[in-house]
Design a protein around this motif. Sequence first.
Motif, PDB file in Angstrom:
ATOM      1  N   ASP A 126       0.817  -1.296   0.042  1.00 51.63           N
ATOM      2  CA  ASP A 126       0.072  -0.051   0.064  1.00 51.63           C
ATOM      3  C   ASP A 126       0.790   1.415   0.071  1.00 51.63           C
ATOM      4  O   ASP A 126       0.601   2.335  -0.522  1.00 51.63           O
ATOM      5  N   GLU A 127       2.092   1.194   0.816  1.00 53.59           N
ATOM      6  CA  GLU A 127       2.993   2.551   0.598  1.00 53.59           C
ATOM      7  C   GLU A 127       3.651   2.603  -0.711  1.00 53.59           C
ATOM      8  O   GLU A 127       3.833   3.716  -1.121  1.00 53.59           O
ATOM      9  N   LEU A 128       3.962   1.470  -1.483  1.00 57.95           N
ATOM     10  CA  LEU A 128       5.031   1.523  -2.480  1.00 57.95           C
ATOM     11  C   LEU A 128       4.316   1.706  -3.928  1.00 57.95           C
ATOM     12  O   LEU A 128       4.486   1.855  -4.978  1.00 57.95           O
ATOM     13  N   HIS A 129       3.162   0.820  -3.703  1.00 62.61           N
ATOM     14  CA  HIS A 129       2.164   0.847  -4.981  1.00 62.61           C
ATOM     15  C   HIS A 129       2.876  -0.002  -6.144  1.00 62.61           C
ATOM     16  O   HIS A 129       2.330   0.378  -7.496  1.00 62.61           O
ATOM     17  N   PHE A 130       3.385  -0.961  -5.981  1.00 68.80           N
ATOM     18  CA  PHE A 130       4.100  -1.662  -7.144  1.00 68.80           C
ATOM     19  C   PHE A 130       3.081  -2.666  -7.435  1.00 68.80           C
ATOM     20  O   PHE A 130       2.285  -3.203  -6.661  1.00 68.80           O
ATOM     21  N   THR A 131       3.174  -3.456  -8.725  1.00 68.25           N
ATOM     22  CA  THR A 131       2.167  -4.581  -9.126  1.00 68.25           C
ATOM     23  C   THR A 131       2.800  -5.548  -8.626  1.00 68.25           C
ATOM     24  O   THR A 131       3.832  -5.925  -8.845  1.00 68.25           O
ATOM     25  N   SER A 132       1.872  -6.533  -8.002  1.00 72.59           N
ATOM     26  CA  SER A 132       2.352  -7.624  -7.112  1.00 72.59           C
ATOM     27  C   SER A 132       1.631  -8.878  -7.557  1.00 72.59           C
ATOM     28  O   SER A 132       0.508  -8.621  -7.502  1.00 72.59           O
ATOM     29  N   LEU A 133       2.205 -10.112  -7.861  1.00 72.70           N
ATOM     30  CA  LEU A 133       1.450 -11.159  -7.968  1.00 72.70           C
ATOM     31  C   LEU A 133       2.289 -12.208  -6.942  1.00 72.70           C
ATOM     32  O   LEU A 133       3.471 -12.295  -6.913  1.00 72.70           O
ATOM     33  N   PHE A 134       1.277 -12.904  -5.976  1.00 73.83           N
ATOM     34  CA  PHE A 134       2.088 -13.727  -5.023  1.00 73.83           C
ATOM     35  C   PHE A 134       1.497 -15.305  -5.171  1.00 73.83           C
ATOM     36  O   PHE A 134       0.073 -15.324  -5.529  1.00 73.83           O
TER      37      PHE A 134
END
Length: 357
Positions: free
Chosen positions: A184-192
């Motif tokens: 939420d702080e860095l707003h990168f796109t993530s998949l886990f």
Amino acid sequence: MSIALRGITKQFGEFAAVEAVDLDVPTGALIALLGPSGCGKTTLLRIIAGLEVPDAGQVLFDGRDATLWPIGDRKVGFVFQHYALFSHMTVFENVAFGLRVKPRRERPASADLRTKVQSLLDLVQLGWAGNRYPAQLSGGQQQRVALARALAVDPEVLLLDEPFGALDTQVRHELRRWLRRLHDELHFTSLFVTHDQEEAIEVADTIVVLNRGRIEQSGDPGEVYDQPTSAFVHRFLGQVNELPVQLREGRAYVGPLDISAGTPGGPGAENRIALIRPHEIEIGSTASGWPATVLAVRVIGPIVRLELSVEGRAANEPLEAEVSRERFAAERFSVGQKVGLRFRRWQVYPAEDGAVA
């Protein structure tokens, strides 16, 4: 960066790891790929990273075809399940590694590199550990080092493969909350990738449930949990009681309970099953409901789980119900007690709808 998968297919010999998968990941989203072992979730992650090349289909980054891009051009950070830290390097050098191996023209100056690495260690709450070696850290701390190393190269996409699978329950819970805050702080796109439904529900914006190389269902966690579109998804997202639906005189029943109103398509369709979660079973007096006997009582943190034998069902196939500690304290259910069951909610599926692979 947005990601789109179009018709992605991947075979390993005779085994179809992924079959015709379409998926859209908006910029800044946090997506969980959820499913049992062998369902294709790690293969999809590796295809996005460029570690595998699909046999068919396209990988699009911000609408551009990146299917054959080399790994270095994808701006992807990858966090592996078992950390893959360099044991002979300090924590600082592990995080700095991706910066040091950049082409000379892209490599930061020594002072800038040191500042950046230290800021990343501070970000993952390990600012004190730069001179330590991985073996001197706990599993949770090593995982945070691996995450800092992935972030050091300023990825536009962060991929995590079972990031907390090797950790104990308490550390895993703490790191899940920490990852959500960091995202939420860095707003990168993530998949886990995960096989832990609780982890997916707690952390992700969207859950993508995979089975045998295909997407069974995707949506926000509440939607997927409350409105599963198949028995597979329903079973995979938590405990269920599975009961045959019987047709009598134009009505649909589970045991003596009439469920016609909640049976899609109405009574008349043969060979169906009803899935009911333990917390959806209401326990009352023997005067109403499905007669049952309490077989076991187990206190599990804030809930109490009851095993129940019901009339017309084999003794080795008990139902499970859950009540709050407060309700248990008031009712004092005990082994051997006779009760009556009703269902607050249920969902009906074709009996042949696949079980967990």
